[in-house]
Write a protein that holds these residues in place. Sequence first.
Motif: not given
Length: 139
Positions: A126-137
């Motif tokens: 779950k945390a990795l998915k959130e970090i992925d979102g930050f990296l994409k932005v």
Amino acid sequence: MTAKEYLSQAYKIDNDINSKLEQVASLRDLATKATSTISDMPGSPNRNIHKMEDAIVKIIALEDEINSDIHELISLKADITHMIKRVANRAERTILEKRYLCFDTWEQISVDMGYSIQHTFRLHDKALKEIDGFLKVES
């Protein structure tokens, strides 16, 4: 770059530093070994009479590489810490910090936090998915 790849960079640099430290220790052992052979035979003209100096030069070069890697690791850990602090859930942040900054094993993280390993993996994903979102932005 995925979140896991981004966060795992520090572990790889840390391993490089540890490997180079082992090499330096080995070279120091080599440089301090002094053997002398007493013989009436003339020495080989091709032998390396600067063995200790060569080892010291290699030690200094490796130590410079280690210092450079340490600076890179410190900078990267600061970036990773900043990224992890953006995760909303405290337990997820703790898991990421323990795994990617402290390099703890999954088993150790689970025991420390009092979670089953499966629950630890769920929170981590779950945390990795959130970090992925930050990296994409940011890209």
